[in-house]
Design a protein around this motif. Structure first.
Motif, PDB file in Angstrom:
ATOM      1  N   GLU A  19     -10.071  -8.482  -0.971  1.00 46.96           N
ATOM      2  CA  GLU A  19     -11.113  -7.342  -1.309  1.00 46.96           C
ATOM      3  C   GLU A  19      -9.796  -6.360  -1.533  1.00 46.96           C
ATOM      4  N   GLU A  20      -9.654  -5.786  -2.533  1.00 43.98           N
ATOM      5  CA  GLU A  20      -8.605  -5.023  -3.120  1.00 43.98           C
ATOM      6  C   GLU A  20      -9.046  -3.478  -2.871  1.00 43.98           C
ATOM      7  N   ILE A  21      -8.355  -2.719  -2.246  1.00 48.03           N
ATOM      8  CA  ILE A  21      -8.580  -1.324  -2.241  1.00 48.03           C
ATOM      9  C   ILE A  21      -8.089  -0.686  -3.449  1.00 48.03           C
ATOM     10  N   ILE A  22      -9.153   0.067  -4.200  1.00 47.31           N
ATOM     11  CA  ILE A  22      -9.008   0.557  -5.407  1.00 47.31           C
ATOM     12  C   ILE A  22      -8.922   2.232  -5.153  1.00 47.31           C
ATOM     13  N   TYR A  23      -7.830   2.852  -5.548  1.00 48.05           N
ATOM     14  CA  TYR A  23      -7.634   4.254  -5.502  1.00 48.05           C
ATOM     15  C   TYR A  23      -7.838   4.956  -6.862  1.00 48.05           C
ATOM     16  N   SER A  24      -7.958   6.017  -6.818  1.00 44.97           N
ATOM     17  CA  SER A  24      -8.452   7.021  -7.962  1.00 44.97           C
ATOM     18  C   SER A  24      -6.923   6.821  -8.851  1.00 44.97           C
TER      19      SER A  24
ATOM     20  N   HIS B 191     -12.477   2.534  -3.178  1.00 43.65           N
ATOM     21  CA  HIS B 191     -13.398   1.468  -3.137  1.00 43.65           C
ATOM     22  C   HIS B 191     -12.846  -0.077  -3.037  1.00 43.65           C
ATOM     23  N   ARG B 192     -13.532  -0.909  -2.862  1.00 45.22           N
ATOM     24  CA  ARG B 192     -13.162  -2.172  -3.006  1.00 45.22           C
ATOM     25  C   ARG B 192     -13.556  -2.997  -3.953  1.00 45.22           C
ATOM     26  N   GLN B 193     -12.786  -3.935  -4.661  1.00 46.80           N
ATOM     27  CA  GLN B 193     -13.230  -4.861  -5.604  1.00 46.80           C
ATOM     28  C   GLN B 193     -12.554  -6.231  -5.430  1.00 46.80           C
ATOM     29  N   LYS B 194     -13.429  -7.202  -5.608  1.00 48.17           N
ATOM     30  CA  LYS B 194     -13.026  -8.643  -5.775  1.00 48.17           C
ATOM     31  C   LYS B 194     -11.915  -8.902  -6.645  1.00 48.17           C
ATOM     32  N   SER B 195     -10.704  -9.210  -6.399  1.00 50.25           N
ATOM     33  CA  SER B 195      -9.594  -9.549  -7.111  1.00 50.25           C
ATOM     34  C   SER B 195      -8.933 -10.961  -6.806  1.00 50.25           C
TER      35      SER B 195
ATOM     36  N   MET C   2      -3.494  13.825  -5.584  1.00 48.79           N
ATOM     37  CA  MET C   2      -4.625  13.443  -4.710  1.00 48.79           C
ATOM     38  C   MET C   2      -5.359  12.542  -4.972  1.00 48.79           C
ATOM     39  N   LYS C   3      -5.749  11.679  -4.065  1.00 48.30           N
ATOM     40  CA  LYS C   3      -6.406  10.408  -4.179  1.00 48.30           C
ATOM     41  C   LYS C   3      -8.078  10.836  -3.965  1.00 48.30           C
ATOM     42  N   GLY C   4      -8.654  10.169  -4.937  1.00 45.50           N
ATOM     43  CA  GLY C   4     -10.316  10.139  -4.792  1.00 45.50           C
ATOM     44  C   GLY C   4     -10.624   9.366  -3.906  1.00 45.50           C
ATOM     45  N   THR C   5     -12.251   8.970  -4.016  1.00 40.74           N
ATOM     46  CA  THR C   5     -12.836   8.170  -3.255  1.00 40.74           C
ATOM     47  C   THR C   5     -12.275   6.548  -3.387  1.00 40.74           C
TER      48      THR C   5
END
Length: 92
Positions: free
Chosen positions: A81-86, A6-10, A1-4
């Motif tokens: 803007e990279e999407i970061i999954y849990s 968010h995005r980070q600058k990559s 199951m994926k958590g929240t």
């Protein structure tokens, strides 16, 4: 199951072509793990802020693998803007 999510600058490597007018055309994004993503079309290019991760520069709206996404040129580097999954999966 994926958590929240968010995005980070990559920061990414980008292969470009510069035409005789000096206009830069991004052709391919190279991810930090070596994966290559061809840019099939540039839909828009303008000065804009990266509202989700901070930063400002040329914002390219590009088509990568049939999906529209933003690619930023913050001179002298490129970032997404990279999407970061849990589970830490990479997605443009």
């Amino acid at each position: 199951m994926k958590g929240t999510n968010h995005r980070q600058k990559s920061y990414v490597e980008v292969i470009t072509r510069t035409d005789c007018e000096g206009i830069v055309h991004p052709l391919e994004v190279i991810w930090d793990d070596g994966r290559h993503f061809e840019i099939s079309r540039v839909l828009e290019c303008r000065q804009a802020a990266a509202l989700k991760v901070g930063g400002r520069g040329l914002r390219y709206l590009v088509d990568v693998c049939g999906k529209e996404t933003y690619l930023f040129f913050e001179d002298p580097r490129w970032f997404v803007e990279e999407i970061i999954y849990s589970n830490a999966a990479h997605t443009l």
